[in-house]
Enzyme design. Sequence first.
Site: not given
Length: 372
Positions: A243, A281, A283
């Site tokens: 991330s 991920s 974000d």
Amino acid sequence: MKPRARDLNIRIGQLHPGPLNAITDVRGVRVGHSNVRGRSSAGRDICSGVTLIEPRPGSTNQQPCFAGVHVLNGNGDATGLEWIREAGLLTSPIAFTNTHSLGVVRDALIALDRQQQPDDGRLYWNMPVVLETFDGLLNDINGFHVQPEHVAEALSAAVDGPVVEGAVGGGSGMICHEFKGGIGTASRRLSSVQGGWTVGAIVQANHGIRNELRVDGYPVGRYMEQTDSPFLRASLPHPGMGSIVVCLATDAPLLPHQCTRLAQRASLGLARTGGGNEDHSGDIFIAFATGNDHVPPAAYEGKGAPTCDGLRMVNNDHISELFLAATEAVEEAIINALLASDSTEGNGHSVPGLDADTLLAALEKSGWPGSR
């Protein structure tokens, strides 16, 4: 100190950085780290920590900032964001740490804020902002080694000067584009004609796939695939299983909805480096603005507050320059995080650092004219 992007003549974007090329170019912002290192009783390596960003000197709870948040991909976690979405107020420092330490860091920030405030009989609440990325390859993440004293250490270490980058604080055990990742920072300062404001970024980079890495627009990652990757072992998850969290700061007088728009531009900086395409991920981005000095305090102040407050805001006809500044600062901060980090081994995993010579060679192969 390892070279940063600009030390290698890599000039990302068209705007100029502030004197430190760091988020601390925004007046009043301070950054501190606490590193958590060692070996557990079970023989596992500990490589983690806390990074703390203070928006203003003193108690943010008593003098909040306007803020906004943006989630590009939600495979991550954070605390304190719902009140920012609702009220547009940042009422705490911002902390970066690892995924399984989110709760203890949040609780420690509440306790530290209570220690700083007088017990005057008022009702009290605090919802600190803590962002996380996963360091479970290099760090014994399930050992819960980040403790309240590490949060206090990061807070006491916070300074308004140069920011230490790389494998430090919350970024200690992070991996970025299959290289060692971590903390990176950069800034952009607008000309007086554009408003003279500064935008600074700090990232905890733990994302990305090697062959998608771009630097200054050049596809360097495809020329570095021969470099060892920690994900070559079949037993590991695929590359990019991480991330990135980003904090943007500006001294421009932005209102909350404008801070949200600024936070969205972190997505563009991430995309310029080849990130932002992974389902797995997290974000998550936050932006705060210190340009209004007298933001209304937290809601519990209640009956003593004035009926109306006088505030300033940047005219939208002049906000595009701030968006560009945020994009460029995030882009460069990610590259600075990569360049600052050394090769690291932990728990049977080996992660190479991105050294300057390797990057410059890849840039030349991709057609970059910078060394000519």
